[in-house]
Design an enzyme around this catalytic site. Structure first.
Site, short mmCIF file in Angstrom:
data_model
loop_
_atom_site.label_atom_id
_atom_site.label_comp_id
_atom_site.label_asym_id
_atom_site.label_seq_id
_atom_site.Cartn_x
_atom_site.Cartn_y
_atom_site.Cartn_z
N ASP A 1 -31.53 3.52 14.03
CA ASP A 1 -32.44 4.21 13.12
C ASP A 1 -31.71 5.36 12.44
O ASP A 1 -30.74 5.88 12.97
CB ASP A 1 -33.66 4.72 13.89
CG ASP A 1 -33.29 5.66 15.03
OD1 ASP A 1 -32.63 5.19 15.98
OD2 ASP A 1 -33.64 6.84 14.99
N ASN B 1 -28.09 10.59 18.94
CA ASN B 1 -27.55 10.67 20.30
C ASN B 1 -26.99 9.35 20.82
O ASN B 1 -26.05 9.35 21.61
CB ASN B 1 -28.60 11.22 21.26
CG ASN B 1 -28.85 12.69 21.05
OD1 ASN B 1 -27.96 13.43 20.62
ND2 ASN B 1 -30.06 13.13 21.31
N ASN C 1 -29.49 7.85 24.99
CA ASN C 1 -28.44 8.87 25.12
C ASN C 1 -27.25 8.43 25.96
O ASN C 1 -26.23 9.13 25.99
CB ASN C 1 -29.04 10.15 25.71
CG ASN C 1 -30.06 10.77 24.79
OD1 ASN C 1 -30.27 10.32 23.66
ND2 ASN C 1 -30.70 11.81 25.26
N HIS D 1 -37.35 4.62 17.02
CA HIS D 1 -36.05 4.73 17.68
C HIS D 1 -35.56 3.37 18.21
O HIS D 1 -34.39 3.22 18.51
CB HIS D 1 -36.17 5.73 18.83
CG HIS D 1 -35.01 6.65 18.98
ND1 HIS D 1 -34.13 6.99 17.96
CD2 HIS D 1 -34.57 7.36 20.06
CE1 HIS D 1 -33.23 7.84 18.41
NE2 HIS D 1 -33.47 8.07 19.68
#
Length: 185
Positions: free
Chosen positions: A87, A108, A62, A19
């Site tokens: 990613d 997100n 997020n 991530h």
């Protein structure tokens, strides 16, 4: 001026996770160009010069859009001059592509940026991380794990190519960069 945003999560536990590939690309650009990304402003670590801004939001994935919006507003950057490195589950490890998208694709960090900018019209450099090998492994766990040894070498090559593409983007038309980068796969 161009804004280059690498998405990731702050904290040692997230270093080198799938991530955080956006952070890794920003770090590689800094290393290659002998740049220090050490200004802590707008809930981000940033580097600013007359041509571009390198940015690593420190808001966690997020909430990335909140930090991007602050930098965009302060430096009066058009959404058309933003490239977000992130990613992508639906691209194989070792592949990447640049595109202008219309949705978050379930990411997100991208979703937060779309919501905060009120537009989806910004460029993404999507780096493939693949999907979990088994259906029992959750996506959230998978993206927060590190690449295996074999994948690390492959990912480093992609990071190097992404660095070259981004440096080209700073000084060239995006279509030129897309055509050259996406052909490499």
């Amino acid at each position: 001026m161009k804004l280059i945003v690498g998405l990731g999560n702050p904290g040692d536990e997230y270093i080198d996770t799938r991530h955080n590939i956006g952070f890794q690309v920003i770090d590689q650009i800094a290393k290659t160009n002998n740049i220090k990304i050490n200004q802590n402003k707008f809930d981000s670590l940033i580097y600013v010069n007359e041509d571009f801004i390198l940015m690593k939001p420190m808001t966690f994935m997020n909430l990335s859009g909140e930090a991007v919006k602050k930098v965009m507003d302060f430096y009066k950057i058009s959404h058309k001059n933003i490239l977000v490195v992130c990613d992508e589950l639906d691209i194989k490890v070792g592949q990447a592509k640049i595109k202008l998208s219309t949705s978050s694709g379930g990411h997100n960090g991208i979703k937060s940026i779309i919501e905060n900018l009120n537009t989806s019209e910004f460029y993404r450099l999507k780096i493939g991380i693949g999907r979990p090998k088994t259906k029992s492994e959750s996506i959230s766990k998978y993206v927060l794990n590190k690449f295996d040894e074999k994948q690390k070498n492959i990912i480093q090559k992609v990071i190097d190519q992404a660095t070259d593409a981004i440096m080209s983007y700073i000084y060239n038309d995006i279509n030129y960069v897309i055509n050259n980068f996406n052909k490499k796969g």
